[in-house]
Design an enzyme around this catalytic site. Sequence first.
Site, PDB file in Angstrom:
ATOM      1  N   GLN A 134      99.232  77.685  76.172  1.00 31.55           N
ATOM      2  CA  GLN A 134     100.677  77.749  75.959  1.00 31.55           C
ATOM      3  C   GLN A 134     101.426  77.459  77.256  1.00 31.55           C
ATOM      4  O   GLN A 134     100.834  77.471  78.338  1.00 31.55           O
ATOM      5  CB  GLN A 134     101.063  79.139  75.411  1.00 31.55           C
ATOM      6  CG  GLN A 134     100.432  80.291  76.186  1.00 31.55           C
ATOM      7  CD  GLN A 134     100.111  81.519  75.350  1.00 31.55           C
ATOM      8  OE1 GLN A 134     100.431  81.593  74.171  1.00 31.55           O
ATOM      9  NE2 GLN A 134      99.478  82.507  75.962  1.00 31.55           N
TER      10      GLN A 134
ATOM     11  N   HIS B 128     107.373  98.247  74.179  1.00 35.65           N
ATOM     12  CA  HIS B 128     106.046  98.764  74.525  1.00 35.65           C
ATOM     13  C   HIS B 128     105.854 100.213  74.071  1.00 35.65           C
ATOM     14  O   HIS B 128     104.771 100.597  73.636  1.00 35.65           O
ATOM     15  CB  HIS B 128     105.804  98.619  76.035  1.00 35.65           C
ATOM     16  CG  HIS B 128     105.598  97.188  76.434  1.00 35.65           C
ATOM     17  ND1 HIS B 128     106.192  96.614  77.536  1.00 35.65           N
ATOM     18  CD2 HIS B 128     104.871  96.207  75.836  1.00 35.65           C
ATOM     19  CE1 HIS B 128     105.818  95.342  77.610  1.00 35.65           C
ATOM     20  NE2 HIS B 128     105.039  95.075  76.600  1.00 35.65           N
TER      21      HIS B 128
ATOM     22  N   ASP C 267      93.284  89.558  75.278  1.00 36.55           N
ATOM     23  CA  ASP C 267      94.300  88.490  75.212  1.00 36.55           C
ATOM     24  C   ASP C 267      93.608  87.148  75.408  1.00 36.55           C
ATOM     25  O   ASP C 267      92.707  87.019  76.235  1.00 36.55           O
ATOM     26  CB  ASP C 267      95.390  88.685  76.270  1.00 36.55           C
ATOM     27  CG  ASP C 267      96.624  87.858  75.959  1.00 36.55           C
ATOM     28  OD1 ASP C 267      97.680  88.453  75.647  1.00 36.55           O
ATOM     29  OD2 ASP C 267      96.550  86.600  76.009  1.00 36.55           O
TER      30      ASP C 267
ATOM     31  N   ASP D  69      89.693  85.278  72.248  1.00 38.37           N
ATOM     32  CA  ASP D  69      90.460  85.242  70.999  1.00 38.37           C
ATOM     33  C   ASP D  69      90.298  86.568  70.246  1.00 38.37           C
ATOM     34  O   ASP D  69      89.178  86.972  69.920  1.00 38.37           O
ATOM     35  CB  ASP D  69      89.939  84.070  70.160  1.00 38.37           C
ATOM     36  CG  ASP D  69      90.732  83.895  68.872  1.00 38.37           C
ATOM     37  OD1 ASP D  69      91.693  84.659  68.641  1.00 38.37           O
ATOM     38  OD2 ASP D  69      90.378  82.986  68.096  1.00 38.37           O
TER      39      ASP D  69
ATOM     40  N   ASP E 179      99.685  93.142  69.574  1.00 37.06           N
ATOM     41  CA  ASP E 179     100.869  92.854  70.401  1.00 37.06           C
ATOM     42  C   ASP E 179     100.851  91.360  70.697  1.00 37.06           C
ATOM     43  O   ASP E 179     100.486  90.928  71.786  1.00 37.06           O
ATOM     44  CB  ASP E 179     100.763  93.688  71.691  1.00 37.06           C
ATOM     45  CG  ASP E 179     101.940  93.463  72.623  1.00 37.06           C
ATOM     46  OD1 ASP E 179     102.831  92.661  72.292  1.00 37.06           O
ATOM     47  OD2 ASP E 179     101.941  94.090  73.699  1.00 37.06           O
TER      48      ASP E 179
ATOM     49  N   ASP F  93     104.686  85.232  68.255  1.00 35.28           N
ATOM     50  CA  ASP F  93     105.099  84.972  66.874  1.00 35.28           C
ATOM     51  C   ASP F  93     103.951  84.301  66.099  1.00 35.28           C
ATOM     52  O   ASP F  93     103.069  83.700  66.722  1.00 35.28           O
ATOM     53  CB  ASP F  93     106.335  84.046  66.858  1.00 35.28           C
ATOM     54  CG  ASP F  93     107.517  84.674  67.586  1.00 35.28           C
ATOM     55  OD1 ASP F  93     107.519  85.911  67.740  1.00 35.28           O
ATOM     56  OD2 ASP F  93     108.428  83.943  68.002  1.00 35.28           O
TER      57      ASP F  93
ATOM     58  N   PRO G  55      98.097  80.060  68.512  1.00 36.94           N
ATOM     59  CA  PRO G  55      96.889  80.896  68.478  1.00 36.94           C
ATOM     60  C   PRO G  55      97.089  82.236  67.777  1.00 36.94           C
ATOM     61  O   PRO G  55      96.124  82.902  67.401  1.00 36.94           O
ATOM     62  CB  PRO G  55      96.551  81.102  69.969  1.00 36.94           C
ATOM     63  CG  PRO G  55      97.789  80.771  70.733  1.00 36.94           C
ATOM     64  CD  PRO G  55      98.563  79.800  69.885  1.00 36.94           C
TER      65      PRO G  55
END
Length: 289
Positions: free
Chosen positions: A40, A71, A115, A146, A165, A168, A172
């Site tokens: 990204q 958070h 992440d 992933d 978390d 959108d 991925p």
Amino acid sequence: MTTPTLDNDSAWFSEIGAKEGLAFSLRVHGRLHAEQSPYQHIEIWDTHEFGKLMTIDGFVMLTSRDNFLYHEMMSHPALFTHPAPKRVVIVGGGDCGTLKEVLKHPGVEHALQVDIDERVTRLSELYFPELCESNHDPRAELHFGDGIQWMKDAAPGSVDLVIVDSTDPIGPAEGLFSAGFYRDVHRALGADGLVVQQSESPLLHYDSIIRPMHKAMREAGFGNIVTMPFPQPVYPSGWWSATLAGKNSVTDFRERDAQAKTFPTRYYNAAIHRGALAQPEFFLRSRAD
Ligand code: SAM
């Protein structure tokens, strides 16, 4: 679609939601960093009033000033709903703000953040060091991969709480909103297990994201689901939500423990938690459809 613009003369960052017919702007001194990671486009901006801003593919992720709302609501309601959460997995969350909140709970023994993009975390360490101050807690583990694959491979019953978390539901993160992913989450969770996921804006995305998310969670075997709205000034419409799905009730929580919490928060407390469980009329009406 959302497109970022920076008008150099007036120096505003804008996220324009053409489809929604709205835009959100922050006045900026300038851009501190931009890079294309394998996944990204990540940018860091220096704003006048909101501290640092991180965007991914032109979408606002977080600012120094208001990330505490998100958070805290992504972590504490779920942690005070599970009877004794010890093993927590955060899918996404690369800025490490959710991890920091999770580790405020002394009963948590292991918090794993999965992440897909290590660059988000490395940039957060540089530009949001206050969110990364628990990264070296011995209970914290950072894994870069992933989350969809991680959940497929997870041992059954090995996790108490999953926190999704994510960005959108595009790119991925798209698969993180599917029934197949929730089935893997359901299998990875222990008997009292629950999952909480950021579920976008109640105003803008109720029919397009929140209702389909409930359906997919139900299909995956979660019998108890609730969406908790909360304010988030820098996200489209300023009104955001977290959806909690559990094997047991998600509306009963350890209210006494929340009232007697031993750590500081800026937004979350037991009364905010109770309030977030109150459902807007249009949620209730659509449930009867
Ligand atoms: N609070 C933010 C929001 O709602 O806009 C989300 C913040 S966090 C930075 C989102 C993270 O999700 C990003 O770091 C991104 O790399 C991560 N992500 C997206 N898809 C993923 C996947 N399939 N597995 C793991 N992490 C993923």
